[in-house]
Motif scaffolding. Structure first.
Motif, mmCIF file in Angstrom:
data_model
loop_
_atom_site.group_PDB
_atom_site.id
_atom_site.type_symbol
_atom_site.label_atom_id
_atom_site.label_comp_id
_atom_site.label_asym_id
_atom_site.label_seq_id
_atom_site.Cartn_x
_atom_site.Cartn_y
_atom_site.Cartn_z
ATOM 1 N N PRO A 113 0.824 -1.210 0.000
ATOM 2 C CA PRO A 113 0.000 0.000 0.000
ATOM 3 C C PRO A 113 0.862 1.266 0.000
ATOM 4 C CG PRO A 113 -0.566 -1.476 1.814
ATOM 5 C CD PRO A 113 0.734 -1.941 1.261
ATOM 6 N N PHE A 114 0.259 2.372 -0.467
ATOM 7 C CA PHE A 114 0.952 3.661 -0.344
ATOM 8 C C PHE A 114 0.599 4.257 1.013
ATOM 9 C CE2 PHE A 114 -2.816 4.261 -3.027
ATOM 10 C CZ PHE A 114 -3.491 5.323 -2.464
ATOM 11 N N ILE A 115 1.553 4.129 1.929
ATOM 12 C CA ILE A 115 1.391 4.627 3.293
ATOM 13 C C ILE A 115 2.507 5.634 3.560
ATOM 14 C CG2 ILE A 115 0.151 2.685 4.288
ATOM 15 C CD1 ILE A 115 2.807 1.491 5.135
ATOM 16 N N ASN A 116 2.217 6.635 4.391
ATOM 17 C CA ASN A 116 3.156 7.724 4.643
ATOM 18 C C ASN A 116 3.110 8.069 6.130
ATOM 19 O OD1 ASN A 116 3.347 8.317 1.598
ATOM 20 N ND2 ASN A 116 1.198 8.673 2.013
ATOM 21 N N SER A 117 3.529 7.140 6.972
ATOM 22 C CA SER A 117 3.287 7.286 8.399
ATOM 23 C C SER A 117 4.508 6.890 9.213
ATOM 24 C CB SER A 117 2.091 6.431 8.818
ATOM 25 O OG SER A 117 0.942 6.738 8.062
ATOM 26 N N LEU A 118 4.505 7.309 10.488
ATOM 27 C CA LEU A 118 5.589 6.986 11.413
ATOM 28 C C LEU A 118 5.118 6.180 12.619
ATOM 29 C CD1 LEU A 118 7.499 10.400 11.414
ATOM 30 C CD2 LEU A 118 8.293 8.240 10.427
ATOM 31 N N GLY A 132 -8.392 2.895 7.849
ATOM 32 C CA GLY A 132 -7.308 3.830 7.612
ATOM 33 C C GLY A 132 -6.649 3.717 6.260
ATOM 34 N N MET A 133 -6.783 2.577 5.577
ATOM 35 C CA MET A 133 -6.150 2.378 4.276
ATOM 36 C C MET A 133 -7.123 2.718 3.158
ATOM 37 S SD MET A 133 -4.412 -1.032 2.582
ATOM 38 C CE MET A 133 -3.348 -1.303 3.993
ATOM 39 N N GLN A 134 -6.834 3.762 2.418
ATOM 40 C CA GLN A 134 -7.759 4.253 1.410
ATOM 41 C C GLN A 134 -8.039 3.233 0.316
ATOM 42 O OE1 GLN A 134 -5.865 7.864 0.086
ATOM 43 N NE2 GLN A 134 -6.674 9.075 1.776
ATOM 44 N N GLU A 135 -7.018 2.477 -0.079
ATOM 45 C CA GLU A 135 -7.201 1.564 -1.210
ATOM 46 C C GLU A 135 -7.652 0.173 -0.794
ATOM 47 O OE1 GLU A 135 -4.296 2.629 0.022
ATOM 48 O OE2 GLU A 135 -2.590 1.493 -0.754
ATOM 49 N N ALA A 136 -7.887 -0.060 0.500
ATOM 50 C CA ALA A 136 -8.247 -1.395 0.965
ATOM 51 C C ALA A 136 -9.445 -1.988 0.228
ATOM 52 C CB ALA A 136 -8.493 -1.377 2.476
ATOM 53 N N PRO A 137 -10.529 -1.223 -0.017
ATOM 54 C CA PRO A 137 -11.675 -1.831 -0.708
ATOM 55 C C PRO A 137 -11.334 -2.398 -2.087
ATOM 56 C CG PRO A 137 -12.337 0.221 0.338
ATOM 57 C CD PRO A 137 -10.842 0.150 0.449
ATOM 58 N N ALA A 138 -10.320 -1.820 -2.742
ATOM 59 C CA ALA A 138 -9.959 -2.295 -4.075
ATOM 60 C C ALA A 138 -9.389 -3.705 -4.049
ATOM 61 C CB ALA A 138 -8.949 -1.350 -4.717
ATOM 62 N N LEU A 139 -8.903 -4.148 -2.903
ATOM 63 C CA LEU A 139 -8.366 -5.501 -2.824
ATOM 64 C C LEU A 139 -9.455 -6.550 -2.995
ATOM 65 C CD1 LEU A 139 -5.777 -5.116 0.087
ATOM 66 C CD2 LEU A 139 -5.453 -4.793 -2.376
ATOM 67 N N ASN A 140 -10.713 -6.155 -2.783
ATOM 68 C CA ASN A 140 -11.817 -7.083 -3.055
ATOM 69 C C ASN A 140 -11.894 -7.450 -4.532
ATOM 70 O OD1 ASN A 140 -13.264 -7.650 -0.511
ATOM 71 N ND2 ASN A 140 -13.518 -5.424 -0.431
ATOM 72 N N VAL A 141 -11.422 -6.567 -5.399
ATOM 73 C CA VAL A 141 -11.386 -6.868 -6.834
ATOM 74 C C VAL A 141 -10.449 -8.050 -7.093
ATOM 75 C CG1 VAL A 141 -10.796 -5.962 -9.116
ATOM 76 C CG2 VAL A 141 -11.932 -4.481 -7.441
ATOM 77 N N LEU A 142 -9.322 -8.068 -6.397
ATOM 78 C CA LEU A 142 -8.372 -9.167 -6.561
ATOM 79 C C LEU A 142 -8.927 -10.464 -5.981
ATOM 80 C CD1 LEU A 142 -5.022 -7.350 -5.626
ATOM 81 C CD2 LEU A 142 -6.307 -7.312 -7.767
#
Length: 400
Positions: A113-118, A132-142
């Motif tokens: 994922p594209f994460i930018n955190s500490l 918290g992960m914006q693209e998480a729902p897209a993993l359902n496509v996979l």
């Protein structure tokens, strides 16, 4: 100097990450004092005292977790052994999602994922399930394609944001762990890798490291987009004037301090406001980091010449830049960028040209008029189709 637009959070993504790196310098090891995150209170994440007795990719412990947000899927988290940039054994976590029906040696996609955190609470193993992960729902496509999905915490146990080569190694060892975990039933699965922006940095390094570091992995295809291939170039181009995303660059400096203690430090450059910002973001997630550093520039947090980086700092930037890493991926690559991407697409084209010249099939897709955020949506469906064709055994297209 060309005018730098003030974009949305997702538009500029990783482009600002290198802004603070030019403020890193070398001091004697005894003076270097990285600021580390608060340990995760969940003991599952803790490395055992004998972590060095495990081999890279070995599963140390595992647990099933509720697959919140992924209807019908089964989810496991694996703590596995890997190695940090100093060569020391560490423990890291990956989350594996299995589609309806289980593993059955289905295709396996490692998604970075594209994460930018500490803060450790921001890691994918948490953000996959807490919104918290914006693209998480897209993993359902996979998952709907019948693929298994592995999502590593590719910043590692200290959330070393900016340490892209570490991310590549954690990705490969995470794949090893999933394939060695009997309940997943993925030991003989073909492997694809995918990621965008900061996730593409880890993906790109995993692809480049794999021929020597993990040659046994059957990686059939790699899809990576918006890859920042040279941290040094970004450091020279970005961050010299107030920018809404300055905090992300500052955070990347903190992340590299963590991964390279004794080699890099911001201490000799920080002014009182810089010390305060460092403490404020040390355990923060992306939004908090952006808000804390919004519209600051180097003069607000540093004293002296922040571009007076020495050989040690430059070496670390090169070590974490695909443009400088000599390794050549052997798996075919789909690389996509918007032509108006704030992350320089032409530098990526040069790297892909080097891969092509070495015989790696590369499909470079330059999306007309797309900036960093627009390219995500334009390229992701093509990336998934590309991996589908590789899993089907079709010849890899190339426009070298």
């Amino acid at each position: 100097m060309r005018r730098i637009r003030q974009p949305s959070v997702r538009r500029f993504g990783v482009a600002i990450l290198a802004a603070a790196l030019a403020g890193l310098g070398h001091v004697p090891p005894a003076m270097a004092q990285p600021i580390y995150p608060i340990p995760d209170p969940d003991g599952f994440y803790w490395a055992p005292p004998d972590v060095g007795n495990f081999q890279p990719g070995d599963v140390i412990r595992s647990r099933p977790v509720a697959a919140v947000g992924f209807p019908g899927a089964t989810a496991w988290q694996l703590l596995y052994r890997s190695t940090n940039s100093a060569g020391d054994p560490i423990a890291a976590v990956t989350t594996v999602l299995l589609p309806v029906g289980g593993g059955l040696n289905r295709p396996l996609v490692s998604y970075q994922p594209f994460i930018n955190s500490l803060g450790l609470q921001c890691a994918p193993s948490h953000s996959l399930f807490d919104g918290g992960m914006q693209e998480a729902p897209a993993l359902n496509v996979l998952l709907a394609r019948g693929w298994a999905v592995a999502v590593p915490d590719h910043f590692g146990p200290t959330s070393a944001y900016g340490a892209a080569r570490l991310g590549g190694r954690l990705t490969l060892d995470g794949i090893r762990a999933v394939k060695r975990f009997p309940p997943a039933d993925l030991a003989d699965s073909p492997v694809g890798m995918a990621g965008y922006s900061s996730g593409a940095m880890a993906t790109g390094f995993a692809a480049a490291l794999a021929p020597e570091y993990a040659p046994e992995l059957p990686i059939v295809g790699v899809a990576q987009g918006g890859v920042p291939v040279s941290i040094g170039e970004l450091a020279r181009e970005v961050g010299q004037q107030p920018n809404r995303l300055f905090g992300l660059g500052f955070a990347a400096g903190i992340g590299l301090e963590r991964e390279y203690p004794g080699q890099l430090t911001m201490e000799r450059f920080l002014n009182p406001a810089g010390w305060a910002l460092r403490a404020q973001v040390a355990n923060a997630c992306t939004t908090e980091i952006i808000d804390a550093g919004a519209y600051k520039d180097f003069d607000d947090v540093f004293t002296g010449s922040v571009f007076d980086a020495d050989a040690a700092a430059i070496g670390v930037m090169h070590e974490n830049s695909l443009a400088n890493y000599p390794g050549i991926p052997r798996a075919p690559i789909y690389e996509w960028h918007g032509t108006d991407d704030e992350v320089d697409p032409w530098l990526a084209r040069e790297v892909m040209g080097r891969y092509c010249a070495a015989g790696t099939p590369v499909l470079l897709d330059m999306i007309p008029g797309a900036d960093h955020v627009a390219a995500i949506y334009a390229g992701a469906p093509r990336a998934f189709s590309y991996l589908s064709d590789r899993f089907a055994g079709l010849p890899a297209p190339s426009n070298c």
